[in-house]
Motif scaffolding. Structure first.
Motif, short mmCIF file in Angstrom:
data_model
loop_
_atom_site.label_atom_id
_atom_site.label_comp_id
_atom_site.label_asym_id
_atom_site.label_seq_id
_atom_site.Cartn_x
_atom_site.Cartn_y
_atom_site.Cartn_z
N GLN A 9 0.83 -1.20 0.00
CA GLN A 9 0.00 0.00 0.00
C GLN A 9 0.87 1.26 0.00
N GLN A 10 1.90 1.26 0.83
CA GLN A 10 2.81 2.40 0.88
C GLN A 10 3.55 2.58 -0.44
N TYR A 11 3.94 1.47 -1.05
CA TYR A 11 4.70 1.53 -2.30
C TYR A 11 3.93 2.27 -3.38
N TRP A 12 2.67 1.90 -3.59
CA TRP A 12 1.88 2.54 -4.64
C TRP A 12 1.49 3.96 -4.26
N ARG A 13 1.10 4.16 -3.01
CA ARG A 13 0.74 5.52 -2.56
C ARG A 13 1.92 6.47 -2.73
N ASP A 14 3.09 6.03 -2.31
CA ASP A 14 4.27 6.90 -2.36
C ASP A 14 4.71 7.17 -3.79
N ARG A 15 4.53 6.21 -4.68
CA ARG A 15 4.88 6.45 -6.08
C ARG A 15 3.98 7.54 -6.68
N VAL A 16 2.69 7.45 -6.37
CA VAL A 16 1.76 8.48 -6.86
C VAL A 16 2.06 9.82 -6.22
N ARG A 17 2.26 9.83 -4.90
CA ARG A 17 2.55 11.08 -4.18
C ARG A 17 3.81 11.74 -4.71
N ASP A 18 4.88 10.95 -4.89
CA ASP A 18 6.14 11.51 -5.36
C ASP A 18 6.01 12.06 -6.77
N PHE A 19 5.25 11.36 -7.63
CA PHE A 19 5.08 11.84 -9.00
C PHE A 19 4.32 13.18 -9.00
N ILE A 20 3.30 13.27 -8.17
CA ILE A 20 2.52 14.51 -8.11
C ILE A 20 3.38 15.67 -7.61
N GLU A 21 4.14 15.43 -6.55
CA GLU A 21 4.94 16.51 -5.98
C GLU A 21 6.11 16.89 -6.88
N THR A 22 6.63 15.94 -7.63
CA THR A 22 7.79 16.19 -8.49
C THR A 22 7.40 16.73 -9.85
N ASN A 23 6.26 16.29 -10.38
CA ASN A 23 5.89 16.62 -11.75
C ASN A 23 4.62 17.45 -11.89
N VAL A 24 3.58 17.07 -11.16
CA VAL A 24 2.28 17.70 -11.37
C VAL A 24 2.20 19.06 -10.68
N ARG A 25 2.49 19.09 -9.39
CA ARG A 25 2.36 20.35 -8.65
C ARG A 25 3.24 21.46 -9.22
N GLY A 58 4.76 3.30 -15.28
CA GLY A 58 3.87 2.23 -14.83
C GLY A 58 2.87 2.65 -13.78
N ILE A 59 2.67 3.96 -13.61
CA ILE A 59 1.66 4.45 -12.64
C ILE A 59 0.43 4.79 -13.47
N TRP A 60 -0.31 3.80 -13.90
CA TRP A 60 -1.27 3.96 -14.99
C TRP A 60 -2.41 2.97 -14.79
N ASN A 61 -3.66 3.44 -15.00
CA ASN A 61 -4.84 2.57 -14.87
C ASN A 61 -4.88 1.87 -13.51
N LEU A 62 -4.56 2.61 -12.46
CA LEU A 62 -4.44 2.00 -11.12
C LEU A 62 -5.77 1.51 -10.58
N PHE A 63 -6.86 2.05 -11.09
CA PHE A 63 -8.20 1.71 -10.58
C PHE A 63 -8.71 0.39 -11.12
N MET A 64 -8.12 -0.14 -12.20
CA MET A 64 -8.66 -1.32 -12.86
C MET A 64 -8.75 -2.49 -11.89
N LEU A 87 -8.67 -0.98 -1.55
CA LEU A 87 -8.00 -0.35 -0.42
C LEU A 87 -6.67 0.27 -0.84
N GLU A 88 -5.92 -0.44 -1.68
CA GLU A 88 -4.66 0.10 -2.17
C GLU A 88 -4.89 1.33 -3.04
N TYR A 89 -5.90 1.24 -3.90
CA TYR A 89 -6.19 2.37 -4.78
C TYR A 89 -6.70 3.58 -3.99
N ALA A 90 -7.40 3.33 -2.87
CA ALA A 90 -7.93 4.43 -2.06
C ALA A 90 -6.82 5.39 -1.65
N MET A 91 -5.71 4.84 -1.28
CA MET A 91 -4.60 5.68 -0.80
C MET A 91 -3.99 6.47 -1.96
#
Length: 428
Positions: A9-25, A58-64, A87-91
């Motif tokens: 859960q932490q692995y996927w959450r942190d990958r999304v969080r890091d991408f957002i903070e590094t690229n999106v924001r 590879g951070i793609w279609n996470l909801f499927m 539950l993993e996708y929720a985070m």
């Protein structure tokens, strides 16, 4: 109960969080500039750039749905995503909710998410090849046409759009509105809910069919702003359907199966909104706290006035309570299925947007006149969250469902009063 997230859960959450903070924001300013330039209904370049990066990582279609949740029609695994549980996708979704356009970067934005799940669960192999594959690749976008202007669509049995068989085709006639996503120039298809048999049993009249948006007879009559926001390039449209002919093979699952598909689609969709809403509330709370510590009034920093201490404390309590309820609902969906988790899904659907609205409203108040302007994004967030009290079923419908389940738990038993009186008499 273990409240610590697992390593996965932490692995996927942190990958999304890091991408957002590094690229999106860091590119929110670029997004605002590109959004304001030229035609409102266009592809925004920075979003496409970020999508390519996220896809490559590879951070793609996470909801499927995870592997093993087979389609009702086709058991091919090649259309699966990375296999996250609810539950993993929720985070991950909470992180996406912090910035309005972030979910699209990961190909996880509505209504495409729900439509892809429909194709995944109920589509034939041909339907998947034609529509699900390009949606999963992020090559096209889609819309979902259910709500109608002339009936109370909170009761979907009221819908009046006709889907009538004519040889090798179905002919669609009706009017839809709040058709989210139809304004995007990449939107190529819509899943339409209508009635194939007005004389059937109440919940067996409806069907769903895939309709190309460029089909003859499809007219996008106007876009519908929310509190003045057009939500371009996504948008919410009113669409007239006048003798629209589509191949019979475009029907999903079969005639009279529309409600079955809708329940399969809306359960995950409702909780996806709630997950993102928690991120939106966190962002509003952060803005409020920063603002309160930057300004002074009546001789001291605003945050030291007790009314603001109370509001910030209440916000933290409400966010954390709502997150726990959301994670509980997601966990139950994974363990016992959407049907058994329906009360938890309904509860979070009512709680999350109302919680976020209160916090965003306090954040607006903290920013004074700036809060109601476009400068801080709070007014836009408020408009979006207010819409979620209606989207995927209004609060009243979910509250009705919650109450009915609660009443059923405590229904009077036959002769319960007589048994109770007898027991009391025996002790006298």
């Amino acid at each position: 109960m273990n409240f610590e997230p697992t390593e996965r859960q932490q692995y996927w959450r942190d990958r999304v969080r890091d991408f957002i903070e590094t690229n999106v924001r860091p590119n929110t300013g670029t997004y605002t500039e590109q959004d304001a330039q030229g035609d409102r209904w266009k592809v925004i370049p920075i979003v496409e750039d970020m999508k390519a990066k996220a896809k490559a990582q590879g951070i793609w279609n996470l909801f499927m749905p995870p592997q093993g949740q087979l389609s009702h029609v086709d058991d091919s695994f090649e259309f699966d995503g990375p296999g996250l549980t609810n539950l993993e996708y929720a985070m991950c979704a909470e992180e996406m909710g912090r910035i309005g356009w972030a979910s699209e970067v990961f190909n996880c934005s509505a209504p495409d998410t729900g439509n892809m799940e429909v194709f995944h669960r109920y589509g034939t192999r041909a339907q998947k090849d034609q529509w699900l594959k390009p949606l999963m690749e992020g090559e096209i976008r889609s819309a979902f046409l259910m709500t109608e202007p002339d009936v109370a669509s909170s009761d979907a049995t009221n819908i009046e759009t006709r889907i009538e068989r004519d040889g090798d085709h179905y002919v669609i006639n009706g009017r839809k509105w709040w058709s989210s996503g139809a304004g995007d120039p990449r939107c190529k298809i819509a899943i339409v809910m209508g009635k194939t048999d007005f004389g059937a049993q109440r919940h067996a009249q409806q069907s769903m069919i895939v309709m190309p948006l460029d089909a003859e007879g499809v007219t996008i009559e106007r876009h519908l702003p929310v509190f003045g926001y057009d939500d371009a390039p996504h948008g919410h449209m009113e669409i007239a359907l006048d003798n629209v002919r589509v191949p019979a093979d475009n029907l999903l699952l079969g005639e009279g199966r529309g409600f079955e598909i809708a329940q399969g689609r809306l359960g995950p969709g409702r909780i996806h909104h709630c997950m993102r809403t928690i991120g939106t509330a966190e962002e509003a709370l952060a803005k409020m706290c920063r603002r309160l510590q930057e300004r002074e009034a009546f001789g001291k920093p605003i945050y030291k006035h007790s009314v603001w201490e109370e509001r910030v404390a209440r916000a933290r309590i409400d966010i954390d309570m709502t997150r726990l309820l959301c994670l509980k609902a997601a966990d139950m969906m994974d363990k016992v299925g959407n049907k058994s988790a329906k009360q938890e899904i309904a509860m979070i659907k009512v709680q999350a947007p109302n919680m976020a609205l209160k916090i965003i409203d306090d954040a607006i108040q903290a920013h004074g006149g700036g809060g109601v302007s476009n400068d801080y994004g709070l007014a836009n967030s408020y408009a979006h969250q207010r819409t979620l009290r209606l989207a995927d079923g209004p609060d009243e419908v979910h509250a009705r469902s919650i109450a009915r389940m609660e009443f059923a738990k405590h229904a009077p038993q036959p002769n319960s009063d007589a048994v109770s009186s007898g027991d009391m008499g025996a002790t006298r």
